[in-house]
Design a protein around this motif. Structure first.
Motif, short mmCIF file in Angstrom:
data_model
loop_
_atom_site.label_atom_id
_atom_site.label_comp_id
_atom_site.label_asym_id
_atom_site.label_seq_id
_atom_site.Cartn_x
_atom_site.Cartn_y
_atom_site.Cartn_z
N VAL A 63 -24.58 16.65 15.28
CA VAL A 63 -24.06 17.98 14.95
C VAL A 63 -25.21 18.97 15.08
N LEU A 79 -17.88 14.43 7.75
CA LEU A 79 -18.06 13.22 8.56
C LEU A 79 -18.76 12.13 7.76
N ALA A 80 -19.81 12.50 7.04
CA ALA A 80 -20.56 11.52 6.25
C ALA A 80 -19.70 10.93 5.14
N VAL A 128 -24.58 10.55 10.78
CA VAL A 128 -24.69 11.87 11.38
C VAL A 128 -26.15 12.22 11.64
N THR A 158 -21.34 7.30 15.34
CA THR A 158 -22.48 8.20 15.25
C THR A 158 -22.15 9.55 15.87
N TYR A 159 -22.45 10.60 15.12
CA TYR A 159 -22.20 11.98 15.53
C TYR A 159 -23.51 12.75 15.56
N THR A 186 -20.85 18.12 8.78
CA THR A 186 -21.66 16.95 8.46
C THR A 186 -21.20 16.31 7.16
N MET A 218 -28.28 15.10 12.11
CA MET A 218 -28.28 16.53 11.84
C MET A 218 -29.40 17.19 12.63
N ALA A 242 -26.83 21.84 11.92
CA ALA A 242 -26.21 21.19 10.76
C ALA A 242 -26.81 21.61 9.44
N LEU A 287 -27.52 9.62 7.05
CA LEU A 287 -27.94 10.86 7.70
C LEU A 287 -29.35 10.72 8.24
#
Length: 304
Positions: A19, A34-35, A41, A16-17, A31, A43, A22, A67
């Motif tokens: 950003v 990464l996705a 992600v 899990t990020y 994004t 966002m 985004a 997302l």
């Protein structure tokens, strides 16, 4: 070794990020990348409609993308606290925080708490956000904080007598100060994480000269006119510029305290490599003083 491109991004399934910023530019491209490799992600956008449009756009480009959109205004510390509390209340897993959002060369304005807009958004907002999320990151897998700076940091200095540039405001000088502050924070964060034995690593990146709306959303007058001429002729695509922060966020061989950027033409273009920050950006005494000031200004105390 060849150039580091999006093809080098490993499988990110289960990670899990977060950003920041985004909804456009580098954040949008990061994004997307990464996705596309399976990451979930979070966002962030300060504008819900723009955020929803960006989420829909990536959803079309990356079928099955994982997302979610959350509202975050880095120019308002109340919003920063609410965002962090929301992640915690929802038991959101967090492995990597990418401090990407920013404003550039704005006219003289202040944040909700009265800070100069560029210093308050680019540095203080991310300083507070990172501190409020550090415990979640520490529980993550290969946890990292990636802070995005700029080649403009080399023009920057920290004026402790006038951090808010109240005297003789210059949009360019205020922007450069915020960008060297990003690096001072990133390096000092790594020093403190290492001393505390934390698993979290702090890395930094810059996008070179990338053609994003950042150059048009903030500058006015001749600065904006110059961007309209220079961007199409000289700037690289945001998908290339975003590779630096993505490399710092995902590369298995990335090490805490590293700084990635576009290496060619005075660090304006090219796929990311390790680049050299200014001497000031690495000064531990300046960094420690800025850290103390930032804790006082934001009310976020790290305890490390």
């Amino acid at each position: 070794m060849g150039k580091w491109t999006a093809e080098a991004i490993p499988d990110l399934t289960g990670r899990t990020y977060v950003v920041t910023g985004a909804n456009s530019g580098l954040g949008l491209e990061s994004t997307r990348m990464l996705a596309a490799r399976g990451a979930h992600v979070v966002m962030t956008s300060r504008d819900r409609l723009k955020g929803e449009a960006a989420l829909a756009r990536i959803g079309q480009d990356v079928p099955g993308a994982s997302l979610e959109l959350r509202i975050l205004d880095l120019a308002d510390l109340e919003s920063v606290r609410a965002f962090a509390e929301g992640l915690r209340n929802d038991a959101t897993r967090l492995d990597v925080l990418i401090n990407n959002a920013g404003v550039m060369m704005t006219p003289q304005r202040t944040t909700k708490q009265g800070f100069e807009m560029q210093f308050g958004t680019n540095h203080l907002g991310h300083f507070a956000l990172t501190g409020l999320l550090l415990d979640l990151l520490a529980a993550g897998d290969d946890p990292r904080v990636v802070t995005v700076s700029s080649t403009f940091h080399k023009q920057g200095k920290i004026d402790f007598d006038d951090l808010m540039h109240a005297k003789g405001y210059s949009p360019t000088a205020a922007y450069a100060q915020s960008k060297v502050a990003n690096l001072l924070f990133g390096f000092e964060l790594q020093r403190r994480l290492t001393a505390a034995g934390s698993p979290v690593r702090s890395l930094m990146a810059h996008p070179g000269y990338s053609n994003t709306n950042l150059q048009f959303a903030g500058p006015t007058g001749w600065r904006k006119a110059l961007m309209h001429v220079a961007n199409p002729l000289m700037a690289q695509k945001p998908a290339i510029g975003a590779l630096a922060e993505v490399r710092a966020a995902v590369a298995p061989d990335a090490v805490g305290g590293q700084y990635y950027g576009s290496p060619s033409l005075f660090e304006s273009r090219g796929c990311p490599e390790l680049v050299q920050p200014s001497r000031l950006a690495q000064d531990p005494q300046v960094a420690a003083r800025l850290w103390d000031e930032s804790e006082k200004l934001t009310g976020v105390f790290y305890g490390i």
